[in-house]
Design a protein around this motif. Structure first.
Motif, PDB file in Angstrom:
ATOM      1  N   ARG A 207     -53.453 -27.611 -17.084  1.00  0.00           N
ATOM      2  CA  ARG A 207     -53.816 -27.858 -18.485  1.00  0.00           C
ATOM      3  C   ARG A 207     -55.067 -28.706 -18.604  1.00  0.00           C
ATOM      4  O   ARG A 207     -55.179 -29.565 -19.469  1.00  0.00           O
ATOM      5  N   ARG A 208     -56.021 -28.430 -17.719  1.00  0.00           N
ATOM      6  CA  ARG A 208     -57.306 -29.109 -17.770  1.00  0.00           C
ATOM      7  C   ARG A 208     -58.358 -28.280 -18.487  1.00  0.00           C
ATOM      8  O   ARG A 208     -59.487 -28.734 -18.654  1.00  0.00           O
ATOM      9  N   ASP A 210     -58.652 -24.610 -21.425  1.00  0.00           N
ATOM     10  CA  ASP A 210     -57.915 -23.602 -22.188  1.00  0.00           C
ATOM     11  C   ASP A 210     -58.063 -22.238 -21.530  1.00  0.00           C
ATOM     12  O   ASP A 210     -58.974 -22.003 -20.731  1.00  0.00           O
ATOM     13  N   ARG A 211     -57.172 -21.327 -21.891  1.00  0.00           N
ATOM     14  CA  ARG A 211     -57.152 -20.027 -21.239  1.00  0.00           C
ATOM     15  C   ARG A 211     -58.370 -19.187 -21.599  1.00  0.00           C
ATOM     16  O   ARG A 211     -58.883 -18.438 -20.757  1.00  0.00           O
TER      17      ARG A 211
END
Length: 434
Positions: A207-208, A210-211
């Motif tokens: 979660r560093r 965004d997708r």
């Protein structure tokens, strides 16, 4: 995409484990110029030999640019760290010993004056890494720099493919993707693509980023990796990711979900596209050519069979162009044996073992997973690629791993000045007595 990375610590990782007692004071933030220094180091390790470019570039000009980049990187790093504040590092200490061994082996001039020139290059390279060690804090700073710089390199490859598809995929390389703007070979492009894909996937799981931003990096890099038909980079990517994600599975639900879906998708693809995958993997080679690793095994056998003195066995013949008999060695261990001898092999093995051992002793975290991916990728690629014994992208990958495994330094305490007793009001003195 990389700008989406947060600067904070990682839950359960080294950033929250507390500072190491007696560690050097931590600088207040990492200057942006450090990213420029890292980019110059990446430029230096791109090399000067490769495919023919759209605009012919003299090799002397390319070497001037790459060496100029290294000198500029060292000068900038020295300007940023004038007081020579460094972080103790077993990785850099072993790398320095490897430099000493290289100088000893090159002093006999069996490889010509070029060996001493390469030693000077390696000295500047290692010196720059020592200067940058001040900003190693176990965080993702150098991961971000790594992704940015190699994504920019892949951008130049993609631009060359758009401008001149014929020059970017020449028949000389069997239709594999090469650098049409800068002379890059298919293994180089495959390596850069695989490394940033793996790191970006891990950043998403941690979660560093965004997708959507990650897809901007992963999708085009996967396309370029497929066009290079580089088997080593592909295997290194999958095996390295499997090991890295496996280290997160006990503490990350996202890692467990990703691993499950990845295994299912791989199984379906293996069944549905087995013929296409086999064709891509063989690259039109015969069974004999595939079994001897595209002719590499013949060079390896000749190198090992060549007579050597005791000095050459221990120290090698000096830094060269990683070739034997005019043919590339394409094996880091044999290249080190040829140029730096058994002592060089021992030092390179110690570097891999030390980094791997430290990574295994760290608690599960994103930095640890990224380090495991980089270490395992370099170990896998060392079988068919050279570079662990000299200034190369592989040493930069291992440097990023070392920065991720560094224990955060203690913050510099702000001293409280003592007020002389004569300056304390009388009512305050009475309260002290009370």
């Amino acid at each position: 995409m990389v700008g989406d990375l947060t600067r904070g610590g990682l839950p359960g990782g080294p950033d929250t484990a507390g500072p190491r007692p007696g560690a050097a004071p931590r600088p207040a933030g990492t200057p942006r110029t450090v990213g420029i220094v890292w980019g110059l180091l990446v430029l230096n390790t791109l090399g000067s030999a490769g495919a023919k470019t759209i605009i012919p570039l003299p090799r002397s000009l390319i070497q001037l640019v790459t060496m100029g980049a290294l000198v500029a990187a060292f000068a900038l790093a020295l300007a940023l760290n004038v007081r020579l504040r460094i972080r103790p590092s077993a990785f850099l200490f072993l790398l320095t010993l490897l430099l000493v061994a290289s100088v000893i082996s090159s002093a006999h001039l069996e490889s010509g004056l070029g060996a001493l020139f390469r030693c000077a290059r390696l000295a500047l390279f290692v010196g720059t890494l020592w200067l940058l060690s001040r900003w190693w804090d176990g965080g993702p700073t150098f991961v971000r720099h790594h992704i940015r710089m190699y994504f920019a390199v892949l951008g130049s490859v993609a631009a060359g493919l758009v401008v001149s598809p014929g020059a970017a995929m020449p028949d000389l390389y069997g239709g594999r993707l090469v650098g049409a703007l800068w002379p890059l070979t298919p293994p180089q492009i495959g390596q850069y693509a695989a490394v940033i894909i793996g790191l970006t996937v891990l950043l998403v799981l941690g979660r560093r980023t965004d997708r959507a931003g990650a897809a901007v990096v992963i999708v085009p890099s996967l396309v370029l990796l497929a066009l290079t038909h580089t088997r080593t980079a592909t295997l290194g990517l999958f095996i390295g990711l499997a090991l890295a994600i496996g280290s997160l599975m006990l503490t990350s639900a996202a890692a467990r979900r990703f691993f499950t879906w990845a295994v299912l998708c791989a199984a379906v693809a293996a069944v549905a596209f087995s013929s296409a995958l086999q064709t891509w993997f063989l690259r039109g080679q015969s069974q004999e050519n595939f079994s001897n690793l595209t002719g590499r095994a013949k060079v390896w056998d000749a190198l090992l069979a060549a007579p050597r003195t005791t000095t050459e066995q221990m120290f090698g013949v000096g830094l060269g162009d990683k070739s034997f008999g005019g043919l590339p060695i394409d094996n880091s261990w044999l290249a080190v044996y040829n140029e730096q001898g058994l002592i060089g092999i021992a030092l390179v093995a110690a570097i891999i073992l030390v980094l791997g051992g430290v990574a295994l002793l760290r608690p599960p975290s994103l930095p640890r997973a990224c380090a495991i991916f980089l270490i395992s990728y370099c170990a896998i690629a060392s079988y068919t690629e050279a570079g662990l014994g000299d200034a190369s992208p592989y040493l930069l990958h291992l440097t990023v791993a070392a920065s991720l495994l560094t224990v955060p330094a203690a913050a510099t305490p702000v001293p409280t000045p003592e007020v002389p007793r004569r300056h304390i009001p009388r009512w305050a003195r009475r309260s002290e007595v009370t």
